[in-house]
Design an enzyme around this catalytic site. Structure first.
Site, mmCIF file in Angstrom:
data_model
loop_
_atom_site.group_PDB
_atom_site.id
_atom_site.type_symbol
_atom_site.label_atom_id
_atom_site.label_comp_id
_atom_site.label_asym_id
_atom_site.label_seq_id
_atom_site.Cartn_x
_atom_site.Cartn_y
_atom_site.Cartn_z
ATOM 1 N N ARG A 161 17.544 4.520 12.451
ATOM 2 C CA ARG A 161 16.855 5.415 13.385
ATOM 3 C C ARG A 161 15.566 4.788 13.901
ATOM 4 O O ARG A 161 15.193 4.976 15.075
ATOM 5 C CB ARG A 161 16.570 6.747 12.704
ATOM 6 C CG ARG A 161 17.825 7.565 12.437
ATOM 7 C CD ARG A 161 17.538 8.766 11.553
ATOM 8 N NE ARG A 161 16.531 9.633 12.161
ATOM 9 C CZ ARG A 161 15.957 10.651 11.514
ATOM 10 N NH1 ARG A 161 16.285 10.918 10.256
ATOM 11 N NH2 ARG A 161 15.063 11.400 12.130
ATOM 12 N N ASP A 176 21.097 10.817 5.470
ATOM 13 C CA ASP A 176 20.047 11.816 5.590
ATOM 14 C C ASP A 176 20.570 13.098 6.222
ATOM 15 O O ASP A 176 21.683 13.144 6.757
ATOM 16 C CB ASP A 176 18.900 11.285 6.467
ATOM 17 C CG ASP A 176 18.175 10.123 5.821
ATOM 18 O OD1 ASP A 176 18.166 10.044 4.586
ATOM 19 O OD2 ASP A 176 17.626 9.286 6.569
ATOM 20 N N ARG A 188 23.925 6.696 0.816
ATOM 21 C CA ARG A 188 23.403 8.041 1.024
ATOM 22 C C ARG A 188 22.984 8.223 2.481
ATOM 23 O O ARG A 188 22.335 7.356 3.062
ATOM 24 C CB ARG A 188 22.198 8.280 0.112
ATOM 25 C CG ARG A 188 22.523 8.134 -1.364
ATOM 26 C CD ARG A 188 21.247 8.130 -2.191
ATOM 27 N NE ARG A 188 21.528 7.788 -3.589
ATOM 28 C CZ ARG A 188 20.596 7.519 -4.484
ATOM 29 N NH1 ARG A 188 19.311 7.543 -4.134
ATOM 30 N NH2 ARG A 188 20.920 7.235 -5.728
#
Length: 274
Positions: free
Chosen positions: A210, A65, A63
């Site tokens: 990130r 973001d 998945r």
């Protein structure tokens, strides 16, 4: 909304199908289906349903973001109708928006599972180093205006290689069962005005890439020394690390599997990126 599960032993009548999906994530609220329908999974399943003339549920390899892009997101589903591989690609793309496209199709064994069969996953982060913010490539790359030291970033990244508890790089809302992951490699390379940072790991936590990039930029810009990365890792606390870097420039390169499944690992857009 929970992600659909296309698993299970019963596969009929069109067999189990794997697709490779490329997308720009700027306009979407991430991969996973949401009530507002503005996710990549939502637009893909609507397109599949229009092509097949019946609902189709998918399950993905990883998945992503909101704002995150993908070169080769792999999904699988149990086809409710019989179609050849070429038709699944062209027919589904007919109903997809211009920033999402099926890249390839494979009919796979019923044992194949897009997520559970993956041996690992790769991400790429592209960062522009320039005194002025990006314009043409806005949304497709990150941006720093301070010069970055590649040797310092590579030295910092070396502390993350191997099996570790990555809690310091984990978002508060992460649903992973364990923070322990195996980082196989991190590559830091400059290409003109752009930096390419490549990650290869067994799996990734929510915001893990990130948060690591935020720390690498802190080291590369001289705000922290390379050894600080080891201290952040050992702390196992999110507040020990740098702020989360914006999603612009983050690409899910894709998963990889046992060669027996014959799942493609490359798409043309991988050569387009800096």
């Amino acid at each position: 909304m929970a992600e659909h599960d296309a698993g299970g032993p019963a596969v009929a009548p069109g067999g189990r199908i794997a697709l490779g999906i490329a997308y720009r994530g700027a306009r979407y609220h991430g991969w996973q289906s949401q009530p507002d329908g503005r996710t990549v999974q939502d637009v893909l399943e609507r397109a599949l349903g229009q092509f097949a003339a019946t609902p189709v549920s998918t399950l993905c390899a990883g998945r992503t973001d909101a704002g995150v892009h993908a070169f080769n997101q792999v999904v699988h589903f149990d086809a409710p109708v019989e179609r050849d591989e070429f038709s699944w690609v062209r027919g589904t793309n007919r109903y997809l928006p211009d920033d999402v496209a099926v890249q390839w199709c494979r009919r796979v064994d019923a044992r194949f599972h897009a997520r559970n069969s993956a041996h690992g996953r790769r991400y790429r982060f592209v960062i522009l180093e320039a005194p002025v913010r990006p314009a043409i490539e806005a949304g497709a790359c990150g941006w720093v205006f301070r010069p970055l030291d590649g040797d310092a970033m590579r030295a910092a990244a070396a502390h993350l290689i191997g099996e570790h508890d990555f809690s310091s790089f984990r978002a508060a809302g992460c649903q992973a069962l364990t923070p322990v992951k195996t980082m196989r490699s991190i590559g830091v390379e400059r290409r003109g005005a752009y930096w390419r940072i490549e990650f290869d790991a067994s799996a990734f936590l929510h915001h893990m890439v990130r948060n690591i990039v935020g720390c690498l930029v802190a080291v590369g810009s001289g705000r922290q020394r390379p050894e600080w990365m080891a201290e952040v890792l050992a702390a196992r606390r999110r507040d020990a690390a740098a702020p989360t870097f914006p999603p612009d420039g983050l690409y899910f390169v894709g998963p990889y599997y046992d060669p027996a499944f014959a799942i493609p690992e490359h798409t043309p857009a991988m050569q387009w990126s800096p």
